[in-house]
Design a protein around this motif. Structure first.
Motif, PDB file in Angstrom:
ATOM      1  N   GLU A   3       0.798  -1.248   0.106  1.00  0.00           N
ATOM      2  CA  GLU A   3       0.121   0.029  -0.143  1.00  0.00           C
ATOM      3  C   GLU A   3       0.927   1.277  -0.064  1.00  0.00           C
ATOM      4  N   SER A   4       0.124   2.431   0.152  1.00  0.00           N
ATOM      5  CA  SER A   4       1.011   3.674  -0.184  1.00  0.00           C
ATOM      6  C   SER A   4       1.990   3.790   1.217  1.00  0.00           C
ATOM      7  N   SER A   5       1.618   3.122   2.377  1.00  0.00           N
ATOM      8  CA  SER A   5       2.236   3.202   3.611  1.00  0.00           C
ATOM      9  C   SER A   5       3.480   2.347   3.624  1.00  0.00           C
ATOM     10  N   THR A   6       3.504   1.328   2.688  1.00  0.00           N
ATOM     11  CA  THR A   6       4.452   0.252   2.659  1.00  0.00           C
ATOM     12  C   THR A   6       5.744   0.870   2.565  1.00  0.00           C
ATOM     13  N   ARG A   7       6.935   0.530   3.476  1.00  0.00           N
ATOM     14  CA  ARG A   7       8.051   1.054   3.658  1.00  0.00           C
ATOM     15  C   ARG A   7       8.962   0.040   2.339  1.00  0.00           C
ATOM     16  N   ASP A  35       4.914  -3.819   7.469  1.00  0.00           N
ATOM     17  CA  ASP A  35       4.334  -3.442   6.017  1.00  0.00           C
ATOM     18  C   ASP A  35       5.635  -2.865   5.549  1.00  0.00           C
ATOM     19  N   ALA A  36       6.143  -3.525   4.878  1.00  0.00           N
ATOM     20  CA  ALA A  36       7.562  -3.408   4.095  1.00  0.00           C
ATOM     21  C   ALA A  36       7.517  -4.463   2.936  1.00  0.00           C
ATOM     22  N   ALA A  61      13.628   3.238   2.916  1.00  0.00           N
ATOM     23  CA  ALA A  61      13.512   2.860   4.272  1.00  0.00           C
ATOM     24  C   ALA A  61      14.875   2.226   4.760  1.00  0.00           C
ATOM     25  N   THR A 267      14.131  -0.582  11.672  1.00  0.00           N
ATOM     26  CA  THR A 267      12.874  -0.709  12.397  1.00  0.00           C
ATOM     27  C   THR A 267      13.257  -0.251  13.852  1.00  0.00           C
TER      28      THR A 267
END
Ligand code: NAP
Length: 289
Positions: A3-7, A35-36, A61, A267
Motif C-alpha cells: 500500500e502507500s504506507s509500505t516501506r 508493512d514493508a 527506508a 525498524t
C-alpha cells in the motif's frame, strides 16, 4: 499487501541477480509482520553517488550494500558507525532525519551465528584463510571472543600482513601472524588449529571441487571448521572436514543473522529469531540456492 504506507528496503550491488537477500528479508518481513517490501537493484560503480542521492530523494527506508560498493559507499553517506570507521566497509544504510548513516552488520552476523560454539574460541588457536572484507569482520569479532593465537593467510601476502597488523593494533588480538598460502609453516598451524575459518571464495559454486586447504589430512576431529560460503551448503572443505570427524558450519547462519541485524537497525525493534525459526529460514534459503 503493498500500500502507500509500505516501506521499501533494497539491496544494491553489481552483479545482484543471484543475491539471496530479497528472499531472506521478505521472509523476515512476513515473520515479523512488517508493512514493508525488499527489492534488489543492480547499481554499476559509476552510478553509486546518483543511487545514494536517489535513496534520499525517494525516502527509501533501508539499504543493504554488497560487492563492489561496500567500501566506496562510505564517501557518499552523512555519518558512519564506529565499526564502519574501524573496518572501512559498510553493508547497511540507515536513512534518518539527519541524513544517511552507514553500518556494518557482518561482525554481529558472524558473532550471532556461533550460538553454542562461542566457548570454543576462548584461548583458541585459529587459522583464518583469506584477508579480504569478510576476514576483516571475522577477525574483529575474534578479538572479542578471547582468541589466543590468530594465523592469517591470503594469496596476496601484503593483504594478510596488513590485516595482521590491524588485528593486533586495533582488535585486541594478542598474537597474530601472517603466513604465506601453501607454506609448510601454515600446514603446521592448520594441523594444530582449534578452529579453521574459510573467508576466501575458494569452493564457491560453480567451482565446487576446490578447497582452500591442499591437504585434507591436516583436519581432525577436535576442530571446528567454519566456511563462510553458503553456496553450496557443503563445500569440499566442509565435506573433507566432516569425513575426518571435525565439527562443521557453513555461512548460511551468518547471512541470516547479518540480515536480521540490518532489519533491527531499520525498524528500531529488537527483532530476533529463535533456533527453530532460524532452522526454517535456513531450509527455505537452501531451496533457493
Ligand atoms: P574478498 O574481499 O575477495 O576476499 C577474499 C580474499 O581471499 C582475497 O584477498 C583473495 O585473494 C583471498 N584468497 C583467494 N584464494 C585464496 C587461498 N587459496 N588462500 C588464501 N587466500 C585466498 O571476498 P570477501 O568479501 O571477503 O568474501 C570472502 C568469502 O566470504 C566469499 O565466499 C563470500 O561469499 C563469503 N562471505 C560470506 C558472508 C556470509 O554472510 N556468510 C559474508 C561475507 C562474505 P585474491 O583477491 O588475490 O584472489
Amino acid at each position: 499487501m503493498i500500500e502507500s504506507s509500505t516501506r521499501v528496503y533494497a539491496v544494491i550491488g553489481d552483479p545482484i541477480e543471484h543475491s539471496l537477500s530479497p528472499a531472506l528479508q521478505n521472509w523476515l518481513i512476513r515473520r515479523f509482520d512488517l508493512d514493508a517490501v525488499y527489492v534488489a537493484f543492480r547499481v554499476i560503480p559509476d552510478r553509486l553517488k546518483a543511487c545514494v542521492d536517489g535513496i534520499r530523494a525517494l525516502g527509501l527506508a533501508g539499504i543493504n550494500v554488497t560487492v563492489p560498493h561496500k567500501q566506496a559507499v562510505i564517501a557518499h553517506v552523512d555519518r558512519v558507525s564506529p565499526e564502519v570507521e574501524r573496518l572501512g566497509a559498510a553493508n547497511t544504510l540507515v536513512p534518518g532525519a539527519e541524513g544517511i548513516e552507514a553500518h556494518v552488520t557482518d561482525p554481529v552476523g558472524f558473532l550471532e551465528s556461533l550460538s553454542g560454539e562461542r566457548e570454543r574460541f576462548r584461548g583458541a588457536a585459529v587459522v583464518l584463510l583469506g584477508a579480504g572484507g569478510a576476514a576483516q569482520s571475522v577477525s574483529y569479532v575474534l578479538g572479542r571472543l578471547g582468541v589466543a593465537q590468530l594465523t592469517l593467510t591470503d594469496l596476496e601476502s601484503g593483504r594478510a600482513e596488513r590485516l595482521a597488523d590491524l588485528a593486533q593494533r586495533s582488535f585486541g588480538l594478542p598474537r597474530v601472524t601472517a603466513m604465506e598460502a601453501g607454506s609448510d609453516s601454515l600446514s603446521e598451524r592448520l594441523a594444530r588449529a582449534d578452529v579453521i575459518i574459510n573467508a576466501t571464495p575458494v569452493g564457491m559454486s560453480p567451482h565446487t571441487e576446490r578447497s582452500p586447504i591442499g591437504e585434507s589430512g591436516l583436519l581432525h576431529s577436535k576442530q571446528l571448521v567454519y566456511d563462510l560460503i553458503y553456496n553450496p551448503a557443503t563445500t569440499r572443505l566442509l565435506a573433507d572436514a566432516a569425513a575426518r570427524g571435525a565439527a562443521v558450519k557453513n555461512g548460511l547462519d551468518m547471512l541470516i543473522e547479518q540480515g536480521v541485524a540490518s532489519l533491527r537497525l531499520w525498524t528500531g525493534k529488537p527483532l530476533r529469531l529463535g533456533a527453530r525459526e532460524r532452522g526454517q529460514l535456513r531450509s527455505y534459503l537452501q531451496e533457493r540456492l
